[in-house]
Design a protein around this motif. Sequence first.
Motif, PDB file in Angstrom:
ATOM      1  N   GLY A  12       8.448 -17.217   2.006  1.00  0.00           N
ATOM      2  CA  GLY A  12       7.477 -16.871   1.777  1.00  0.00           C
ATOM      3  C   GLY A  12       7.589 -16.667   3.179  1.00  0.00           C
ATOM      4  N   ASP A 105       4.104 -15.724  -1.407  1.00  0.00           N
ATOM      5  CA  ASP A 105       4.949 -17.066  -0.821  1.00  0.00           C
ATOM      6  C   ASP A 105       5.841 -17.086  -2.726  1.00  0.00           C
ATOM      7  N   PRO A 132       7.695 -21.793   0.981  1.00  0.00           N
ATOM      8  CA  PRO A 132       6.096 -21.783   0.426  1.00  0.00           C
ATOM      9  C   PRO A 132       5.969 -20.822   1.633  1.00  0.00           C
TER      10      PRO A 132
END
Length: 246
Positions: A12, A105, A132
Amino acid sequence: MDRAVNSLVGVGVGPGDPELVTVKGVNALRAAAVVVVPVMDTGERGRAEATVLHYVDASKVVRVVFALNERTDRARREAAWDAAGGRVVALLRARGSVAFATIGDPNVYSTFTYLAQTVGELLPGTEVTTVPGITAMQDLAARSGAVLTEGTEPLTLVPVTAGSAALKEALEGPGTVVAYKFGRLAAEVATALRETGRTEGAVWGSALGLAEESIRPAAELAEGPLPYLSTLIAPAPRHGGRGGKL
């Protein structure tokens, strides 16, 4: 000696501001042999690619076409996913490790989900992990001062790509509501806010962290279409002062 397991990592890279990529995300991008970025078939540079190029050399980046906005022609969409998966599998076989950069994400409405499924079917045994990333709702909350949740308030995230009915239902509840990808249905979103009494305090934003950034009160929602990746936050109604929702 057996070759190491092929590795695919979804990274992400945040909503657009390169400063919002995590240290772990930067390390994952730099550690991979190849960094794949999704592009539309029109070929223009997307946010993920622009962000990645702040941290890795362009020679390491491979652009792979995805039908990112295709929602009506399922056959075309599936064919694009299959082709993209095949391209990534070829890179994995040749180079061993691939990082796929996705805005936001990788586990929140991300193309990476479909890519990982396809790669898993084409190349069983591939190690799939994710790093993430900061989401658009977090960035918009920080830039606008809107508080996402307090105390026991629920938080509902609704993609408006399929229409505003689910958004209106969420707005009728007690918690904060976040709407993603609502730009093409801005007029419907404005109506849903007005009919549920949730316009006051709501805010929308687009192109967060970029030169063309726009952050405005929801009362100023335009009737015409807005950028596709617009985000809305309608905070929960709050009464009773500090700690009222504890």
